[in-house]
Design a protein around this motif. Structure first.
Motif, PDB file in Angstrom:
ATOM      1  N   GLY A   1       0.825  -1.201   0.000  1.00 29.06           N
ATOM      2  CA  GLY A   1       0.000   0.000   0.000  1.00 29.06           C
ATOM      3  C   GLY A   1       0.858   1.250   0.000  1.00 29.06           C
ATOM      4  O   GLY A   1       2.072   1.194   0.209  1.00 29.06           O
ATOM      5  N   ARG A   2       0.199   2.380  -0.225  1.00 31.67           N
ATOM      6  CA  ARG A   2       0.942   3.634  -0.324  1.00 31.67           C
ATOM      7  C   ARG A   2       0.055   4.790   0.102  1.00 31.67           C
ATOM      8  O   ARG A   2      -1.161   4.774  -0.093  1.00 31.67           O
ATOM      9  CB  ARG A   2       1.405   3.852  -1.767  1.00 31.67           C
ATOM     10  N   VAL A   3       0.696   5.795   0.693  1.00 38.44           N
ATOM     11  CA  VAL A   3       0.041   7.058   0.973  1.00 38.44           C
ATOM     12  C   VAL A   3       0.788   8.129   0.184  1.00 38.44           C
ATOM     13  O   VAL A   3       2.005   8.052   0.029  1.00 38.44           O
ATOM     14  CB  VAL A   3       0.042   7.360   2.489  1.00 38.44           C
ATOM     15  N   ASN A   4       0.067   9.108  -0.373  1.00 42.08           N
ATOM     16  CA  ASN A   4       0.734  10.125  -1.185  1.00 42.08           C
ATOM     17  C   ASN A   4       0.598  11.508  -0.558  1.00 42.08           C
ATOM     18  O   ASN A   4      -0.129  11.703   0.429  1.00 42.08           O
ATOM     19  CB  ASN A   4       0.215  10.107  -2.626  1.00 42.08           C
ATOM     20  N   LYS A   5       1.294  12.474  -1.141  1.00 44.36           N
ATOM     21  CA  LYS A   5       1.318  13.828  -0.590  1.00 44.36           C
ATOM     22  C   LYS A   5      -0.058  14.477  -0.614  1.00 44.36           C
ATOM     23  O   LYS A   5      -0.412  15.229   0.301  1.00 44.36           O
ATOM     24  CB  LYS A   5       2.322  14.684  -1.370  1.00 44.36           C
ATOM     25  N   GLU A   6      -0.827  14.206  -1.667  1.00 43.61           N
ATOM     26  CA  GLU A   6      -2.170  14.795  -1.753  1.00 43.61           C
ATOM     27  C   GLU A   6      -3.041  14.327  -0.596  1.00 43.61           C
ATOM     28  O   GLU A   6      -3.798  15.117  -0.009  1.00 43.61           O
ATOM     29  CB  GLU A   6      -2.820  14.427  -3.087  1.00 43.61           C
ATOM     30  N   GLN A   7      -2.950  13.053  -0.241  1.00 45.57           N
ATOM     31  CA  GLN A   7      -3.731  12.532   0.881  1.00 45.57           C
ATOM     32  C   GLN A   7      -3.289  13.152   2.203  1.00 45.57           C
ATOM     33  O   GLN A   7      -4.115  13.498   3.049  1.00 45.57           O
ATOM     34  CB  GLN A   7      -3.604  11.010   0.940  1.00 45.57           C
ATOM     35  N   VAL A   8      -1.991  13.298   2.363  1.00 42.94           N
ATOM     36  CA  VAL A   8      -1.467  13.884   3.597  1.00 42.94           C
ATOM     37  C   VAL A   8      -1.889  15.349   3.719  1.00 42.94           C
ATOM     38  O   VAL A   8      -2.268  15.814   4.805  1.00 42.94           O
ATOM     39  CB  VAL A   8       0.061  13.733   3.638  1.00 42.94           C
ATOM     40  N   GLU A   9      -1.866  16.060   2.602  1.00 38.96           N
ATOM     41  CA  GLU A   9      -2.290  17.461   2.650  1.00 38.96           C
ATOM     42  C   GLU A   9      -3.788  17.586   2.900  1.00 38.96           C
ATOM     43  O   GLU A   9      -4.246  18.557   3.511  1.00 38.96           O
ATOM     44  CB  GLU A   9      -1.891  18.176   1.365  1.00 38.96           C
ATOM     45  N   LYS A  10      -4.556  16.607   2.451  1.00 36.61           N
ATOM     46  CA  LYS A  10      -5.991  16.611   2.747  1.00 36.61           C
ATOM     47  C   LYS A  10      -6.224  16.418   4.236  1.00 36.61           C
ATOM     48  O   LYS A  10      -7.119  17.034   4.827  1.00 36.61           O
ATOM     49  CB  LYS A  10      -6.705  15.523   1.951  1.00 36.61           C
ATOM     50  N   ILE A  11      -5.415  15.571   4.862  1.00 35.50           N
ATOM     51  CA  ILE A  11      -5.491  15.404   6.317  1.00 35.50           C
ATOM     52  C   ILE A  11      -5.180  16.723   7.009  1.00 35.50           C
ATOM     53  O   ILE A  11      -5.875  17.139   7.951  1.00 35.50           O
ATOM     54  CB  ILE A  11      -4.524  14.296   6.781  1.00 35.50           C
ATOM     55  N   ARG A  12      -4.141  17.401   6.546  1.00 34.66           N
ATOM     56  CA  ARG A  12      -3.778  18.691   7.131  1.00 34.66           C
ATOM     57  C   ARG A  12      -4.956  19.673   7.042  1.00 34.66           C
ATOM     58  O   ARG A  12      -5.286  20.353   8.018  1.00 34.66           O
ATOM     59  CB  ARG A  12      -2.558  19.264   6.422  1.00 34.66           C
ATOM     60  N   ALA A  13      -5.567  19.749   5.874  1.00 32.06           N
ATOM     61  CA  ALA A  13      -6.680  20.686   5.681  1.00 32.06           C
ATOM     62  C   ALA A  13      -7.880  20.320   6.552  1.00 32.06           C
ATOM     63  O   ALA A  13      -8.546  21.201   7.111  1.00 32.06           O
ATOM     64  CB  ALA A  13      -7.090  20.708   4.209  1.00 32.06           C
ATOM     65  N   THR A  14      -8.151  19.029   6.688  1.00 35.09           N
ATOM     66  CA  THR A  14      -9.298  18.585   7.485  1.00 35.09           C
ATOM     67  C   THR A  14      -9.119  18.915   8.958  1.00 35.09           C
ATOM     68  O   THR A  14     -10.064  19.303   9.649  1.00 35.09           O
ATOM     69  CB  THR A  14      -9.513  17.074   7.312  1.00 35.09           C
ATOM     70  N   LEU A  15      -7.890  18.779   9.448  1.00 33.79           N
ATOM     71  CA  LEU A  15      -7.619  19.003  10.873  1.00 33.79           C
ATOM     72  C   LEU A  15      -7.347  20.465  11.206  1.00 33.79           C
ATOM     73  O   LEU A  15      -7.307  20.839  12.379  1.00 33.79           O
ATOM     74  CB  LEU A  15      -6.430  18.154  11.321  1.00 33.79           C
TER      75      LEU A  15
END
Length: 278
Positions: A122-136
């Motif tokens: 599996g993999r996590v990408n920068k777009e997903q991580v930045e979405k987490i940042r925006a959500t929190l």
């Protein structure tokens, strides 16, 4: 206090049907604030397996945070695997691959780590991580922050390094900035709870990692079928591991692990210290 029931690796298409009714009844009895399912709902991503998984999940309480796993992408159908990798998952389970639950005590964010270009990794990408940042962004500091993936950010002893989610170090650097408290995952069919301090040398930061075994699959890999109940307070988290007792045909608590936070570091606390209120 908030409580989460953490199920993983259901693998409909290869489930032990005897476990389904007792598990459902116990989840209702536990009355969690959120039911978390960390991937691999099916064995081979077939329509009938998704239908069975959906029908059973609909009998559980909500809200639910569900993420797909690598088994939820077609393996042998090349067309589906590469052009419609999660089409059936989105059709039968949910089209939200980044589900979110937030209240005044917890924020639970699901992240899809399943990828079609690999068979099991599996993999996590920068777009997903930045979405987490925006959500929190803007949440009060006292809100406990939880990230749910199928593939783990840390590993119990005996697991293969290849099972670690790709780009984990990139994500963990951001998680440290955001004060992510708890990382929940599945994939390994192994139970585990601990912190990230040994693997990620990040100053004044260690998240709590909680790994669930397989709740209902016949592929136990040496462990009994199990799931977790996680009780969350701002400075304390308790993890109950429930395992299947084949003698009495029921799930029972096998062990409880307790963790406390100091700053942004979560560490396990011996029972004697917790009882003394330390």
């Amino acid at each position: 206090m908030r409580s989460l029931v953490h199920l993983s690796d259901l693998h409909f298409g290869r489930v032990d049907a005897m476990l389904l009714d007792p598990l459902r009844e116990l989840v209702h009895k536990l009355a969690p604030d959120v039911v978390v399912v960390s991937g691999d709902l099916t064995q081979r991503a077939k329509s009938e397996q998704f239908e069975e998984a959906k029908a059973w999940l609909d009998t559980l309480p909500g809200p639910q945070i569900i993420v797909p796993g690598n088994h939820d992408i077609s393996l042998y159908n090349v067309f589906r695997r590469f052009l419609l990798p999660l089409d059936r998952y989105k059709r039968y389970i949910t089209d939200d691959l980044d589900p979110v639950y937030i209240d005044d005590e917890i924020a639970v964010l699901g992240v899809n780590t399943a990828r079609s270009l690999t068979f099991k990794d599996g993999r996590v990408n920068k777009e997903q991580v930045e979405k987490i940042r925006a959500t929190l962004s803007g949440l009060p500091k006292e809100v406990t922050r939880v990230v749910v993936t199928h593939h783990p950010f840390d590993l119990p002893k005996g697991a293969e390094e290849d099972d670690l989610v790709d780009r984990a170090h990139m994500a963990m650097d951001v998680f440290a900035e955001l004060g992510i408290d708890l990382l929940m995952a599945g994939h390994l069919h192994m139970s585990h709870a601990g912190n990230t301090q040994a693997r990620y040398k990040i100053s004044e930061y260690a998240a709590l990692v909680v790994q669930a075994g397989t709740a209902t699959s016949t592929r136990g890999r040496g462990e009994v079928n199990s799931f977790n109940v996680i009780r969350i307070e701002p400075q304390r988290i308790e993890v109950d591991r429930y395992g299947w007792d084949s003698v009495h045909n029921q799930f029972q608590v096998l062990n409880t692990e307790k963790f406390m936070r100091s700053g942004n570091v979560w560490t396990e606390v011996p029972d004697g210290m917790m009882a003394a209120g330390i």
